[in-house]
Design a protein around this motif. Structure first.
Motif, PDB file in Angstrom:
ATOM      1  N   ASP A 151      37.034  62.745  32.250  1.00  0.00           N
ATOM      2  CA  ASP A 151      36.169  62.393  31.118  1.00  0.00           C
ATOM      3  C   ASP A 151      35.794  60.918  31.033  1.00  0.00           C
ATOM      4  O   ASP A 151      34.810  60.579  30.344  1.00  0.00           O
ATOM      5  CB  ASP A 151      36.841  62.800  29.807  1.00  0.00           C
ATOM      6  CG  ASP A 151      36.986  64.306  29.666  1.00  0.00           C
ATOM      7  OD1 ASP A 151      36.245  65.031  30.357  1.00  0.00           O
ATOM      8  OD2 ASP A 151      37.842  64.753  28.881  1.00  0.00           O
ATOM      9  N   TYR A 152      36.543  60.037  31.685  1.00  0.00           N
ATOM     10  CA  TYR A 152      36.321  58.602  31.475  1.00  0.00           C
ATOM     11  C   TYR A 152      36.223  57.782  32.768  1.00  0.00           C
ATOM     12  O   TYR A 152      35.211  57.136  33.014  1.00  0.00           O
ATOM     13  CB  TYR A 152      37.442  58.012  30.604  1.00  0.00           C
ATOM     14  CG  TYR A 152      37.524  58.616  29.228  1.00  0.00           C
ATOM     15  CD1 TYR A 152      36.623  58.254  28.224  1.00  0.00           C
ATOM     16  CD2 TYR A 152      38.480  59.572  28.917  1.00  0.00           C
ATOM     17  CE1 TYR A 152      36.685  58.810  26.968  1.00  0.00           C
ATOM     18  CE2 TYR A 152      38.556  60.141  27.655  1.00  0.00           C
ATOM     19  CZ  TYR A 152      37.651  59.765  26.681  1.00  0.00           C
ATOM     20  OH  TYR A 152      37.709  60.328  25.440  1.00  0.00           O
ATOM     21  N   SER A 153      37.264  57.788  33.575  1.00  0.00           N
ATOM     22  CA  SER A 153      37.362  56.826  34.667  1.00  0.00           C
ATOM     23  C   SER A 153      36.861  57.341  36.009  1.00  0.00           C
ATOM     24  O   SER A 153      36.446  56.548  36.854  1.00  0.00           O
ATOM     25  CB  SER A 153      38.824  56.366  34.836  1.00  0.00           C
ATOM     26  OG  SER A 153      39.315  55.786  33.661  1.00  0.00           O
ATOM     27  N   GLY A 154      36.935  58.649  36.249  1.00  0.00           N
ATOM     28  CA  GLY A 154      36.618  59.160  37.571  1.00  0.00           C
ATOM     29  C   GLY A 154      37.623  58.645  38.586  1.00  0.00           C
ATOM     30  O   GLY A 154      38.792  58.392  38.255  1.00  0.00           O
TER      31      GLY A 154
ATOM     32  N   PRO B 249      31.891  56.701  38.083  1.00  0.00           N
ATOM     33  CA  PRO B 249      30.780  57.533  37.600  1.00  0.00           C
ATOM     34  C   PRO B 249      30.400  57.271  36.155  1.00  0.00           C
ATOM     35  O   PRO B 249      29.266  57.555  35.748  1.00  0.00           O
ATOM     36  CB  PRO B 249      31.310  58.958  37.775  1.00  0.00           C
ATOM     37  CG  PRO B 249      32.804  58.814  37.775  1.00  0.00           C
ATOM     38  CD  PRO B 249      33.076  57.501  38.432  1.00  0.00           C
ATOM     39  N   PHE B 250      31.317  56.738  35.367  1.00  0.00           N
ATOM     40  CA  PHE B 250      31.040  56.457  33.951  1.00  0.00           C
ATOM     41  C   PHE B 250      30.918  54.954  33.684  1.00  0.00           C
ATOM     42  O   PHE B 250      30.883  54.523  32.529  1.00  0.00           O
ATOM     43  CB  PHE B 250      32.138  57.055  33.068  1.00  0.00           C
ATOM     44  CG  PHE B 250      32.358  58.524  33.293  1.00  0.00           C
ATOM     45  CD1 PHE B 250      31.463  59.456  32.796  1.00  0.00           C
ATOM     46  CD2 PHE B 250      33.442  58.977  34.024  1.00  0.00           C
ATOM     47  CE1 PHE B 250      31.654  60.820  33.010  1.00  0.00           C
ATOM     48  CE2 PHE B 250      33.651  60.331  34.245  1.00  0.00           C
ATOM     49  CZ  PHE B 250      32.750  61.253  33.741  1.00  0.00           C
TER      50      PHE B 250
ATOM     51  N   SER C 237      32.426  50.829  31.225  1.00  0.00           N
ATOM     52  CA  SER C 237      32.780  51.316  29.895  1.00  0.00           C
ATOM     53  C   SER C 237      33.771  52.463  29.989  1.00  0.00           C
ATOM     54  O   SER C 237      34.757  52.514  29.245  1.00  0.00           O
ATOM     55  CB  SER C 237      31.515  51.767  29.156  1.00  0.00           C
ATOM     56  OG  SER C 237      31.843  52.358  27.921  1.00  0.00           O
ATOM     57  N   GLY C 238      33.528  53.383  30.919  1.00  0.00           N
ATOM     58  CA  GLY C 238      34.445  54.502  31.110  1.00  0.00           C
ATOM     59  C   GLY C 238      35.799  54.054  31.610  1.00  0.00           C
ATOM     60  O   GLY C 238      36.839  54.566  31.169  1.00  0.00           O
TER      61      GLY C 238
ATOM     62  N   THR D  48      37.624  52.379  28.667  1.00  0.00           N
ATOM     63  CA  THR D  48      38.066  53.408  27.717  1.00  0.00           C
ATOM     64  C   THR D  48      39.241  54.185  28.312  1.00  0.00           C
ATOM     65  O   THR D  48      40.219  54.495  27.619  1.00  0.00           O
ATOM     66  CB  THR D  48      36.914  54.375  27.380  1.00  0.00           C
ATOM     67  OG1 THR D  48      35.829  53.637  26.820  1.00  0.00           O
ATOM     68  CG2 THR D  48      37.366  55.436  26.385  1.00  0.00           C
TER      69      THR D  48
ATOM     70  N   SER E 227      36.062  65.759  38.827  1.00  0.00           N
ATOM     71  CA  SER E 227      35.489  66.676  37.836  1.00  0.00           C
ATOM     72  C   SER E 227      36.302  67.959  37.695  1.00  0.00           C
ATOM     73  O   SER E 227      36.232  68.631  36.655  1.00  0.00           O
ATOM     74  CB  SER E 227      34.051  67.031  38.216  1.00  0.00           C
ATOM     75  OG  SER E 227      34.017  67.627  39.509  1.00  0.00           O
TER      76      SER E 227
ATOM     77  N   LYS F 210      39.078  68.587  34.666  1.00  0.00           N
ATOM     78  CA  LYS F 210      38.728  68.808  33.258  1.00  0.00           C
ATOM     79  C   LYS F 210      39.477  70.030  32.723  1.00  0.00           C
ATOM     80  O   LYS F 210      39.549  71.067  33.358  1.00  0.00           O
ATOM     81  CB  LYS F 210      37.228  69.009  33.116  1.00  0.00           C
ATOM     82  CG  LYS F 210      36.713  68.841  31.688  1.00  0.00           C
ATOM     83  CD  LYS F 210      35.201  68.894  31.669  1.00  0.00           C
ATOM     84  CE  LYS F 210      34.654  68.565  30.290  1.00  0.00           C
ATOM     85  NZ  LYS F 210      34.913  67.182  29.882  1.00  0.00           N
TER      86      LYS F 210
END
Length: 485
Positions: free
Chosen positions: A64-67, A224-225, A228-229, A232, A290, A293
């Motif tokens: 959801d955030y860092s990849g 990928p994010f 900011s990802g 977070t 991915s 998740k």
């Protein structure tokens, strides 16, 4: 002692508690047993740090955030924690008293700030215990499914998630650990030592089995994010590092605390950070980010994806053992914070009662067990983790600020361990923790503010009027059972 006027009570909320008076309350026949060795304390730290961060949170944050940049998120969090750990080590060696950041805030900033951080720690530890129990449930469910035993969805998920009603395995493991802690800290430490060794062995086995299956293509795109990802993600994986805070809550039960506590705090953080970096690098290299998740068991899932089903089952066993050790230390830490706040009069006297045989705070241990079991059975994992992190970051800010303040106000206090480069290192901790708090979701900020507002209402209605900061008590009386002083 004559009753104090409202003006006197108001002034006292900013009064600090002298280190000498804090230390008086650690002696006497009603004190906790000093039974932990440096080795046991360090393993308590590793037991608390290594567990949910690797076996549970990694999958959620990667997806959801860092990849694949999850490793960067862990490095950022580990660096911030290193600043905080040095501040904690100075306080822990100087004030080896139960209560952790709460006690340090009382010694350096004043009673109202001590209450705020104590109330914050109650949130931090309570939701931490719940999150870890949810992770334990996920791995146990996965392990049983691999053995052909499928638990019904209504009994393994919180309400509103996949037809869930209650997370029953999470409730059961909290009650088991609660019973163990009532028996005594030495017994708990022995169990922790065994399962930490199992946990580290399993992690090394995962690295050995998975390394040859790394596919560099899984690291693309690396962020990928975006940044900011990653930031977070760093704020959320901070959840993985709260173990050294739990080490400091054991201060009164440690042999030679001036030497042992800095070793336990810093040593456990260093070992754990190295393992985190290694595991996250391999994990995101063998399975596309991915795919993690909605899985609460990412390490076992990853091994299953590359066809090592027996390794997946073994990792699940090790994860269950390891996460259990996290529960032991966090539940222990929560009870000691309640205990310290009760001894100072800020919480009801029942929380400082010790069992006549086991010498443990049995009533508060039972209370913490029941409340955290309810949280674990009803709340989803991600909501829990975000609440934990904002509480942890706030605690680190208070402790770092306390080091700076006490260096200026009490420069002559004996400091067996000194945080280097003060005020630079504590200031770096304050700035970086504040930045990570900013990166957390807005709804988390709102929940935290509401929690603190509730705490302040309780303080001004109850705690301020029952504070014992100005009582003329000896160390023995500090530990006397309610009604005996």
């Amino acid at each position: 002692m004559p009753p104090r006027s409202f003006r006197d009570r108001y002034r006292s909320i900013f009064q600090t508690k002298p280190v000498s008076k804090l230390m008086e309350c650690t002696g006497g026949v009603h004190g906790l047993k000093k039974v932990l060795s440096p080795f046991e304390l360090t393993l308590l730290g590793i037991g608390a740090i290594i567990g949910t961060g690797i076996f549970v949170i990694t999958g959620i944050v990667a997806a959801d955030y860092s990849g694949p940049a999850l490793v960067v998120s862990f490095i950022i969090s580990g660096t911030v924690c290193a600043f905080a750990a040095l501040s904690y080590a100075e306080f822990a060696a100087m004030v080896p008293v139960a209560g952790s950041a709460y006690t340090y805030g009382y010694a350096s900033l004043g009673e109202v700030w001590a209450w705020i951080i104590g109330w914050d720690l109650i949130l931090e530890y309570s939701v931490s215990i719940a999150a870890v129990a949810v992770g334990w449930s996920g791995y146990m469910t996965s392990l049983l499914a691999g053995a052909g035993i499928t638990l019904p969805a209504p009994l393994i998920n919180p309400p509103g998630l996949d037809g869930g009603i209650v997370n029953l395995p999470a409730i059961l493991i909290i009650f088991v650990v609660t019973g163990l802690l009532i028996l005594g800290v030495k017994e708990s430490a022995r169990v922790n030592t065994v399962i930490v060794l199992i946990k580290v062995t399993v992690i090394l086995l995962f690295l050995f089995l998975a390394f040859s299956h790394i596919n560099p293509a899984n690291w693309t795109p690396f962020m990928p994010f975006g940044w900011s990802g990653v930031l977070t993600g760093a704020a959320i994986v901070f959840f993985a590092y709260i173990g050294f805070d739990a080490v400091s809550t054991a201060a009164e039960e440690v042999k030679d605390p001036q030497r042992t506590l800095p070793i336990g705090i810093i040593g456990s953080l260093v070992v754990s950070t190295i393992l985190y970096i290694a595991v996250t690098t391999v994990l995101t290299g063998i399975v596309p980010y991915s795919l993690f998740k909605n899985t609460a068991a990412p390490v076992a899932f990853a091994l299953g994806e590359i066809g090592i089903s027996w390794g997946s089952a073994l990792v699940s066993v090790g994860a269950i053992c390891g996460i259990t050790s996290v529960l032991i230390v966090l539940l222990f830490g929560q009870t000691r914070i309640f205990f310290a706040m009760s001894r100072d009069g800020l919480l009801p006297a029942v929380f400082r009662e010790l069992h006549p045989v086991y010498r443990t705070p049995v009533k508060v241990t039972l209370l913490v067990g029941v409340v955290t079991a309810l949280l674990a059975s009803l709340l989803p994992l991600q909501t829990i983790a975000e609440l934990v992190n904002i509480g942890t970051l706030a605690a680190f800010i208070i402790v770092s600020l306390g080091v700076i303040v006490l260096r200026r106000t009490k420069p002559d206090l004996e400091r067996p361990f000194r945080c280097p480069f003060v005020p630079l290192v504590p200031a770096l901790c304050i700035v970086s923790c504040s930045a990570l708090i900013f990166m957390l979701p807005t709804v988390t900020h709102l929940r935290f503010i509401i929690w603190l507002a509730i705490g302040l209402v309780i303080y001004f209605l109850y705690s301020m009027h029952h504070s014992r900061i100005n009582d003329d008590t000896t160390g023995l009386e500090c530990w006397a059972p309610p009604g005996n002083h």
